[in-house]
Write a protein that holds these residues in place. Structure first.
Motif, PDB file in Angstrom:
ATOM      1  N   ALA A  88      34.088  44.899  34.493  1.00 47.95           N
ATOM      2  CA  ALA A  88      35.272  44.791  33.650  1.00 47.95           C
ATOM      3  C   ALA A  88      35.266  43.403  33.021  1.00 47.95           C
ATOM      4  CB  ALA A  88      36.533  45.006  34.467  1.00 47.95           C
ATOM      5  N   THR A  89      35.240  43.348  31.707  1.00 47.58           N
ATOM      6  CA  THR A  89      35.211  42.058  31.017  1.00 47.58           C
ATOM      7  C   THR A  89      36.638  41.588  30.731  1.00 47.58           C
ATOM      8  OG1 THR A  89      34.999  43.184  28.872  1.00 47.58           O
ATOM      9  CG2 THR A  89      32.967  42.538  29.989  1.00 47.58           C
ATOM     10  N   VAL A  90      36.752  40.344  30.267  1.00 41.18           N
ATOM     11  CA  VAL A  90      38.061  39.747  30.009  1.00 41.18           C
ATOM     12  C   VAL A  90      38.825  40.581  28.975  1.00 41.18           C
ATOM     13  CG1 VAL A  90      39.248  37.707  29.105  1.00 41.18           C
ATOM     14  CG2 VAL A  90      37.244  37.444  30.595  1.00 41.18           C
ATOM     15  N   GLY A  91      40.079  40.886  29.286  1.00 45.22           N
ATOM     16  CA  GLY A  91      40.909  41.709  28.411  1.00 45.22           C
ATOM     17  C   GLY A  91      40.993  43.150  28.845  1.00 45.22           C
ATOM     18  N   ALA A  92      40.205  43.542  29.860  1.00 43.00           N
ATOM     19  CA  ALA A  92      40.211  44.927  30.327  1.00 43.00           C
ATOM     20  C   ALA A  92      41.477  45.217  31.128  1.00 43.00           C
ATOM     21  CB  ALA A  92      38.984  45.181  31.197  1.00 43.00           C
ATOM     22  N   MET A  93      41.985  46.433  30.984  1.00 44.28           N
ATOM     23  CA  MET A  93      43.120  46.901  31.776  1.00 44.28           C
ATOM     24  C   MET A  93      42.576  47.644  32.994  1.00 44.28           C
ATOM     25  SD  MET A  93      46.537  47.409  32.053  1.00 44.28           S
ATOM     26  CE  MET A  93      47.320  47.410  30.427  1.00 44.28           C
ATOM     27  N   ILE A  94      42.801  47.093  34.190  1.00 38.26           N
ATOM     28  CA  ILE A  94      42.299  47.701  35.414  1.00 38.26           C
ATOM     29  C   ILE A  94      43.110  48.969  35.704  1.00 38.26           C
ATOM     30  CG2 ILE A  94      41.767  47.344  37.847  1.00 38.26           C
ATOM     31  CD1 ILE A  94      40.257  45.525  35.869  1.00 38.26           C
ATOM     32  N   PRO A  95      42.465  50.151  35.767  1.00 38.61           N
ATOM     33  CA  PRO A  95      43.202  51.413  35.895  1.00 38.61           C
ATOM     34  C   PRO A  95      44.122  51.486  37.107  1.00 38.61           C
ATOM     35  CG  PRO A  95      40.927  51.846  35.283  1.00 38.61           C
ATOM     36  CD  PRO A  95      41.013  50.377  35.583  1.00 38.61           C
ATOM     37  N   ASN A  96      43.689  50.980  38.259  1.00 39.72           N
ATOM     38  CA  ASN A  96      44.467  51.145  39.482  1.00 39.72           C
ATOM     39  C   ASN A  96      45.718  50.277  39.505  1.00 39.72           C
ATOM     40  OD1 ASN A  96      44.944  52.169  42.132  1.00 39.72           O
ATOM     41  ND2 ASN A  96      44.182  50.267  42.980  1.00 39.72           N
ATOM     42  N   THR A  97      45.610  49.053  38.993  1.00 38.43           N
ATOM     43  CA  THR A  97      46.735  48.110  39.062  1.00 38.43           C
ATOM     44  C   THR A  97      47.457  47.942  37.733  1.00 38.43           C
ATOM     45  OG1 THR A  97      45.257  46.247  38.575  1.00 38.43           O
ATOM     46  CG2 THR A  97      45.590  46.825  40.892  1.00 38.43           C
ATOM     47  N   GLN A  98      46.842  48.439  36.635  1.00 41.09           N
ATOM     48  CA  GLN A  98      47.416  48.306  35.289  1.00 41.09           C
ATOM     49  C   GLN A  98      47.632  46.838  34.901  1.00 41.09           C
ATOM     50  OE1 GLN A  98      48.148  51.078  33.030  1.00 41.09           O
ATOM     51  NE2 GLN A  98      46.665  51.801  34.533  1.00 41.09           N
ATOM     52  N   THR A  99      46.781  45.962  35.417  1.00 41.31           N
ATOM     53  CA  THR A  99      46.838  44.543  35.055  1.00 41.31           C
ATOM     54  C   THR A  99      45.703  44.220  34.094  1.00 41.31           C
ATOM     55  OG1 THR A  99      45.495  43.966  36.999  1.00 41.31           O
ATOM     56  CG2 THR A  99      47.894  43.851  37.229  1.00 41.31           C
ATOM     57  N   VAL A 100      45.944  43.246  33.220  1.00 40.94           N
ATOM     58  CA  VAL A 100      44.937  42.835  32.247  1.00 40.94           C
ATOM     59  C   VAL A 100      44.117  41.697  32.846  1.00 40.94           C
ATOM     60  CG1 VAL A 100      44.546  41.890  29.947  1.00 40.94           C
ATOM     61  CG2 VAL A 100      46.396  43.527  30.319  1.00 40.94           C
ATOM     62  N   LEU A 101      42.803  41.860  32.803  1.00 41.58           N
ATOM     63  CA  LEU A 101      41.904  40.873  33.398  1.00 41.58           C
ATOM     64  C   LEU A 101      41.805  39.640  32.512  1.00 41.58           C
ATOM     65  CD1 LEU A 101      40.049  40.630  35.898  1.00 41.58           C
ATOM     66  CD2 LEU A 101      38.174  41.426  34.470  1.00 41.58           C
ATOM     67  N   LYS A 102      41.915  38.470  33.129  1.00 43.79           N
ATOM     68  CA  LYS A 102      41.841  37.203  32.402  1.00 43.79           C
ATOM     69  C   LYS A 102      40.753  36.309  32.986  1.00 43.79           C
ATOM     70  CE  LYS A 102      46.829  37.239  31.433  1.00 43.79           C
ATOM     71  NZ  LYS A 102      48.093  36.485  31.571  1.00 43.79           N
ATOM     72  N   ASP A 103      40.373  35.297  32.218  1.00 37.62           N
ATOM     73  CA  ASP A 103      39.493  34.259  32.764  1.00 37.62           C
ATOM     74  C   ASP A 103      40.229  33.550  33.894  1.00 37.62           C
ATOM     75  OD1 ASP A 103      37.216  34.564  31.228  1.00 37.62           O
ATOM     76  OD2 ASP A 103      37.955  33.311  29.619  1.00 37.62           O
ATOM     77  N   VAL A 104      39.582  33.433  35.038  1.00 41.27           N
ATOM     78  CA  VAL A 104      40.204  32.718  36.162  1.00 41.27           C
ATOM     79  C   VAL A 104      39.197  31.734  36.753  1.00 41.27           C
ATOM     80  CG1 VAL A 104      41.843  34.532  36.766  1.00 41.27           C
ATOM     81  CG2 VAL A 104      39.551  34.589  37.746  1.00 41.27           C
ATOM     82  N   ILE A 105      39.714  30.700  37.355  1.00 41.82           N
ATOM     83  CA  ILE A 105      38.872  29.734  38.061  1.00 41.82           C
ATOM     84  C   ILE A 105      39.098  29.933  39.555  1.00 41.82           C
ATOM     85  CG2 ILE A 105      38.401  27.293  38.477  1.00 41.82           C
ATOM     86  CD1 ILE A 105      39.245  26.731  35.617  1.00 41.82           C
ATOM     87  N   ILE A 106      38.058  30.345  40.246  1.00 46.41           N
ATOM     88  CA  ILE A 106      38.138  30.636  41.672  1.00 46.41           C
ATOM     89  C   ILE A 106      37.334  29.589  42.439  1.00 46.41           C
ATOM     90  CG2 ILE A 106      37.692  32.349  43.477  1.00 46.41           C
ATOM     91  CD1 ILE A 106      37.879  34.502  41.342  1.00 46.41           C
ATOM     92  N   ARG A 107      38.031  28.735  43.152  1.00 44.17           N
ATOM     93  CA  ARG A 107      37.413  27.651  43.929  1.00 44.17           C
ATOM     94  C   ARG A 107      36.492  26.791  43.059  1.00 44.17           C
ATOM     95  NH1 ARG A 107      37.405  28.183  49.577  1.00 44.17           N
ATOM     96  NH2 ARG A 107      39.303  29.282  50.212  1.00 44.17           N
ATOM     97  N   GLY A 108      36.953  26.492  41.866  1.00 47.90           N
ATOM     98  CA  GLY A 108      36.216  25.577  40.993  1.00 47.90           C
ATOM     99  C   GLY A 108      35.176  26.229  40.102  1.00 47.90           C
TER     100      GLY A 108
END
Length: 228
Positions: A88-108
């Motif tokens: 799932a690339t940035v901007g995708a709507m995750i079917p199960n949670t209906q949330t839009v995927l964004k760029d995130v920084i995880i532990r740096g």
């Protein structure tokens, strides 16, 4: 029973699906649900080409896929190089949670996407990365998910009554539609046996008394040398 228009067109020669729902009702089929295509244009079938340990987290990994050179942070322990999965690339709507995927920084480390599990895709309750290679065998990757398994087609969930067993197949529905002049039924391909010498083989069928007819076909198996 679920069908799609693309599936139906394998057996029915038709260009215009105008009044399709009413035609299904005309042949005695009740439509339980119409499932519209989900917008999956930002989901891709990819292959993992590189995996490294996360520099700041022991239980996380970072990986690259055939889709781009951007890093993906993943916490799944069972990913491997060569694994084919769904990204799932940035901007995708995750079917199960209906949330839009964004760029995130995880532990740096910046994560530009997410490798999807079957739960996140709404396919099953398995909370594991969907391993397409194990499920379907080797396939062409970096392909949009909507082109895979007719995800870009409307799904019709149909109720078939017990007295209409002839409609329990897509071909049966196509045949019934053609009988009311909604499209033209295509001929099913017939595999013909090649003319090869036959050998004498006999068998005595053990049939119940109420079996009034028996069909069979004479087949020939060519001898092949075992590779073992």
């Amino acid at each position: 029973m679920k069908i799609t228009k693309q599936w139906l067109q394998e057996y029915l020669d038709i260009d215009n699906f105008c009044n399709f729902e009413s035609k299904l009702m005309q042949i005695g089929i009740e439509i339980k649900e119409i499932i519209k295509p989900t917008n999956l244009d930002k989901f891709f079938l990819v292959t993992i080409k590189e995996i490294q340990s996360h520099p700041n987290a022991d239980k996380l990994k970072i990986c690259k896929t055939t889709h781009s050179e951007e890093w993906i942070v993943c916490g799944a322990p069972d990913i491997y190089v060569g694994m084919q999965c769904i990204l799932a690339t940035v901007g995708a709507m995750i079917p199960n949670t209906q949330t839009v995927l964004k760029d995130v920084i995880i532990r740096g480390v910046k994560s530009c996407g997410m490798l999807c599990s079957e739960v996140e895709l709404g396919l099953s309750e398995k909370n594991q990365i969907f391993d397409l290679k194990k499920a379907y065998g080797l396939m062409n990757t970096n392909t949009p998910l909507q082109k895979f398994a007719c995800f870009d087609d409307t799904i019709y969930d149909l109720e078939i009554t017990p007295n209409r067993s002839d409609l329990l197949s897509v071909y049966g529905i196509a045949r019934a539609l053609s009988q009311i002049e909604f499209g033209r039924l295509k001929n099913l391909p017939v595999n013909r046996l090649s003319d090869i010498p036959s050998t004498n083989a006999f068998f005595t069928p053990n049939l119940p008394e109420d079996c009034w007819k028996l069909y069979g076909i004479e087949c020939t198996v060519q001898n092949r040398q075992s590779p073992f």
